[in-house]
Design a protein around this motif. Sequence first.
Motif, PDB file in Angstrom:
ATOM      1  N   GLU A  97       0.817  -1.213   0.000  1.00 15.96           N
ATOM      2  CA  GLU A  97       0.000   0.000   0.000  1.00 15.96           C
ATOM      3  C   GLU A  97       0.852   1.266   0.000  1.00 15.96           C
ATOM      4  OE1 GLU A  97      -4.046  -0.689   2.301  1.00 15.96           O
ATOM      5  OE2 GLU A  97      -2.354  -1.471   3.461  1.00 15.96           O
ATOM      6  N   VAL A  98       2.105   1.154   0.421  1.00 19.83           N
ATOM      7  CA  VAL A  98       2.991   2.326   0.458  1.00 19.83           C
ATOM      8  C   VAL A  98       4.157   2.170  -0.515  1.00 19.83           C
ATOM      9  CG1 VAL A  98       2.390   2.964   2.816  1.00 19.83           C
ATOM     10  CG2 VAL A  98       4.266   1.353   2.433  1.00 19.83           C
ATOM     11  N   GLY A  99       4.028   1.194  -1.445  1.00 22.05           N
ATOM     12  CA  GLY A  99       5.040   1.042  -2.482  1.00 22.05           C
ATOM     13  C   GLY A  99       6.260   0.253  -2.077  1.00 22.05           C
ATOM     14  N   LEU A 100       6.157  -0.558  -1.008  1.00 21.48           N
ATOM     15  CA  LEU A 100       7.290  -1.372  -0.553  1.00 21.48           C
ATOM     16  C   LEU A 100       7.036  -2.838  -0.896  1.00 21.48           C
ATOM     17  CD1 LEU A 100       7.909   0.138   3.005  1.00 21.48           C
ATOM     18  CD2 LEU A 100       9.264   0.535   0.938  1.00 21.48           C
ATOM     19  N   PRO A 101       8.091  -3.612  -1.157  1.00 23.34           N
ATOM     20  CA  PRO A 101       7.899  -5.043  -1.427  1.00 23.34           C
ATOM     21  C   PRO A 101       7.464  -5.780  -0.164  1.00 23.34           C
ATOM     22  CG  PRO A 101      10.244  -4.511  -1.279  1.00 23.34           C
ATOM     23  CD  PRO A 101       9.505  -3.207  -1.236  1.00 23.34           C
ATOM     24  N   PRO A 144       1.492  -8.208  11.678  1.00 24.43           N
ATOM     25  CA  PRO A 144       0.887  -7.469  10.548  1.00 24.43           C
ATOM     26  C   PRO A 144       1.414  -6.045  10.468  1.00 24.43           C
ATOM     27  CG  PRO A 144      -0.639  -7.610  12.391  1.00 24.43           C
ATOM     28  CD  PRO A 144       0.530  -8.472  12.751  1.00 24.43           C
ATOM     29  N   GLY A 145       1.292  -5.471   9.299  1.00 24.19           N
ATOM     30  CA  GLY A 145       1.626  -4.056   9.148  1.00 24.19           C
ATOM     31  C   GLY A 145       3.068  -3.800   8.768  1.00 24.19           C
ATOM     32  N   LEU A 146       3.414  -2.524   8.769  1.00 27.60           N
ATOM     33  CA  LEU A 146       4.769  -2.099   8.446  1.00 27.60           C
ATOM     34  C   LEU A 146       5.695  -2.271   9.646  1.00 27.60           C
ATOM     35  CD1 LEU A 146       4.092   1.264   6.551  1.00 27.60           C
ATOM     36  CD2 LEU A 146       4.337  -1.023   5.586  1.00 27.60           C
ATOM     37  N   ARG A 147       6.965  -2.358   9.361  1.00 26.17           N
ATOM     38  CA  ARG A 147       7.956  -2.336  10.432  1.00 26.17           C
ATOM     39  C   ARG A 147       8.237  -0.886  10.802  1.00 26.17           C
ATOM     40  NH1 ARG A 147      10.304  -6.278   6.773  1.00 26.17           N
ATOM     41  NH2 ARG A 147      10.113  -8.377   7.667  1.00 26.17           N
ATOM     42  N   ARG A 148       8.772  -0.677  12.024  1.00 28.00           N
ATOM     43  CA  ARG A 148       9.071   0.675  12.469  1.00 28.00           C
ATOM     44  C   ARG A 148      10.076   1.354  11.556  1.00 28.00           C
ATOM     45  NH1 ARG A 148       9.745  -0.876  18.856  1.00 28.00           N
ATOM     46  NH2 ARG A 148       7.576  -0.569  19.486  1.00 28.00           N
ATOM     47  N   GLN A 149      11.081   0.590  11.138  1.00 24.49           N
ATOM     48  CA  GLN A 149      12.096   1.215  10.280  1.00 24.49           C
ATOM     49  C   GLN A 149      11.522   1.619   8.919  1.00 24.49           C
ATOM     50  OE1 GLN A 149      12.273  -1.850  11.600  1.00 24.49           O
ATOM     51  NE2 GLN A 149      13.309  -3.339  10.256  1.00 24.49           N
ATOM     52  N   GLU A 150      10.477   0.916   8.474  1.00 26.54           N
ATOM     53  CA  GLU A 150       9.852   1.271   7.199  1.00 26.54           C
ATOM     54  C   GLU A 150       9.093   2.592   7.318  1.00 26.54           C
ATOM     55  OE1 GLU A 150       9.198  -3.195   5.289  1.00 26.54           O
ATOM     56  OE2 GLU A 150       7.711  -2.377   6.677  1.00 26.54           O
ATOM     57  N   VAL A 151       8.382   2.771   8.437  1.00 30.40           N
ATOM     58  CA  VAL A 151       7.690   4.038   8.647  1.00 30.40           C
ATOM     59  C   VAL A 151       8.696   5.178   8.738  1.00 30.40           C
ATOM     60  CG1 VAL A 151       6.175   5.349  10.174  1.00 30.40           C
ATOM     61  CG2 VAL A 151       5.741   2.926   9.782  1.00 30.40           C
ATOM     62  N   ALA A 152       9.773   4.961   9.484  1.00 29.27           N
ATOM     63  CA  ALA A 152      10.797   5.994   9.619  1.00 29.27           C
ATOM     64  C   ALA A 152      11.399   6.344   8.262  1.00 29.27           C
ATOM     65  CB  ALA A 152      11.890   5.517  10.577  1.00 29.27           C
ATOM     66  N   GLN A 153      11.641   5.328   7.441  1.00 27.66           N
ATOM     67  CA  GLN A 153      12.188   5.569   6.100  1.00 27.66           C
ATOM     68  C   GLN A 153      11.221   6.384   5.254  1.00 27.66           C
ATOM     69  OE1 GLN A 153      12.950   1.926   3.940  1.00 27.66           O
ATOM     70  NE2 GLN A 153      13.102   2.974   1.987  1.00 27.66           N
ATOM     71  N   LEU A 154       9.939   6.016   5.275  1.00 27.26           N
ATOM     72  CA  LEU A 154       8.940   6.730   4.482  1.00 27.26           C
ATOM     73  C   LEU A 154       8.769   8.174   4.952  1.00 27.26           C
ATOM     74  CD1 LEU A 154       6.260   3.896   4.277  1.00 27.26           C
ATOM     75  CD2 LEU A 154       7.547   4.814   2.342  1.00 27.26           C
ATOM     76  N   ALA A 155       8.927   8.380   6.265  1.00 21.14           N
ATOM     77  CA  ALA A 155       8.751   9.723   6.828  1.00 21.14           C
ATOM     78  C   ALA A 155      10.031  10.545   6.778  1.00 21.14           C
ATOM     79  CB  ALA A 155       8.259   9.620   8.273  1.00 21.14           C
ATOM     80  N   GLY A 156      11.140   9.917   6.392  1.00 22.02           N
ATOM     81  CA  GLY A 156      12.401  10.647   6.313  1.00 22.02           C
ATOM     82  C   GLY A 156      12.937  11.059   7.671  1.00 22.02           C
ATOM     83  N   SER A 193      14.763   9.618  11.686  1.00 22.82           N
ATOM     84  CA  SER A 193      15.600   8.631  12.356  1.00 22.82           C
ATOM     85  C   SER A 193      14.753   7.493  12.925  1.00 22.82           C
ATOM     86  CB  SER A 193      16.383   9.312  13.477  1.00 22.82           C
ATOM     87  OG  SER A 193      16.802   8.386  14.445  1.00 22.82           O
ATOM     88  N   ILE A 194      15.224   6.246  12.746  1.00 25.11           N
ATOM     89  CA  ILE A 194      14.505   5.108  13.294  1.00 25.11           C
ATOM     90  C   ILE A 194      14.463   5.180  14.816  1.00 25.11           C
ATOM     91  CG2 ILE A 194      16.619   3.733  13.064  1.00 25.11           C
ATOM     92  CD1 ILE A 194      13.001   2.427  13.225  1.00 25.11           C
ATOM     93  N   ASP A 195      15.555   5.645  15.436  1.00 24.50           N
ATOM     94  CA  ASP A 195      15.577   5.762  16.901  1.00 24.50           C
ATOM     95  C   ASP A 195      14.537   6.769  17.385  1.00 24.50           C
ATOM     96  OD1 ASP A 195      17.602   3.906  17.102  1.00 24.50           O
ATOM     97  OD2 ASP A 195      19.198   5.403  17.048  1.00 24.50           O
ATOM     98  N   TYR A 196      14.411   7.874  16.663  1.00 28.56           N
ATOM     99  CA  TYR A 196      13.431   8.901  17.029  1.00 28.56           C
ATOM    100  C   TYR A 196      12.026   8.327  16.935  1.00 28.56           C
ATOM    101  CZ  TYR A 196      11.145  13.527  16.908  1.00 28.56           C
ATOM    102  OH  TYR A 196      10.362  14.625  17.171  1.00 28.56           O
ATOM    103  N   TYR A 197      11.746   7.608  15.836  1.00 24.96           N
ATOM    104  CA  TYR A 197      10.408   7.053  15.672  1.00 24.96           C
ATOM    105  C   TYR A 197      10.105   6.017  16.751  1.00 24.96           C
ATOM    106  CZ  TYR A 197       6.243   4.921  13.848  1.00 24.96           C
ATOM    107  OH  TYR A 197       4.955   4.442  13.747  1.00 24.96           O
TER     108      TYR A 197
END
Length: 280
Positions: free
Chosen positions: A26-30, A38-50, A52-56
């Motif tokens: 749904e967000v263009g990721l494989p 289920p769902g996205l991983r935290r690092q994927e959300v951080a990547q999409l939002a531009g 830091s993974i630690d911040y997210y």
Amino acid sequence: MTSSGLRRDELAAFLRTRRARLRPAEVGLPEGERRRTPGLRRQEVAQLAGMSIDYYIRLEQGRGPHPSRQVLASMARALLLSRDEREYLFRVAGETAPPSGGPSRVVPPGLRHLIDAMTETPAYLVDAAYQVLAWNRLATYFVGDLAAVPDTDRNMIRWMFRQPVTSAHWTDAETLRFVRGTVADLRAAYGRYPADPAIRELVTELLGTAPRFAQLWAEHDVEERRPTVKRVPHPDLGPLEFECRVLLVPETDQRMIVYVPEPGSPTQAAFRRIAERVAS
């Protein structure tokens, strides 16, 4: 709640639930390898939002710093939040959501599935400016193969006012009522999204090229949208008659347009023949 109005626990819970509902596709990721949850991983959300993974991660754990409005807007885009969800995200973060710059052009997965499931009914989805966003197979028999049309040309209002002045399109009372209601809808969208360049360009273009549009625009009409009976002399299917229903989707300010034939009518039979042809 902090003195700044940030409700950390509510923000953390909201981010976790929104992340869990999304699939990578749904967000263009494989899809990748099998996922444990289920769902996205935290690092994927951080990547999409531009960000830091630690911040997210700290935000999801309810211990992060007060997110800026820019960070909130980035997370709203990454998580495909609706207008109401976006406003809630800002509110629990102690901020006021900035006004939306333009109509939502993100197609909710549920609406896409619904349109595809309507196998015997032509249907398509438009935004508040009547830009076509999604359509099913039967709709292509009426609006053409939009996959081969540039995005900027997938606009119903532009199509309507490109019809020649000699077209029967302009002598049918039901069609004229539909056109008038559509222009009224566009005027309302023009007021709701004053910063949207696509709407401004469409209105400017039509004011300069379509006298009928300019006349309707000058009347400042706002009228209740009612179903319209359309009679179409289709080149392949013969004469068709159906209700054109425009259904508002409040959470995205989009509209689903559905062609509804009378049960047992020749038009319903024609739609079923197309559906069988498409499915074979």
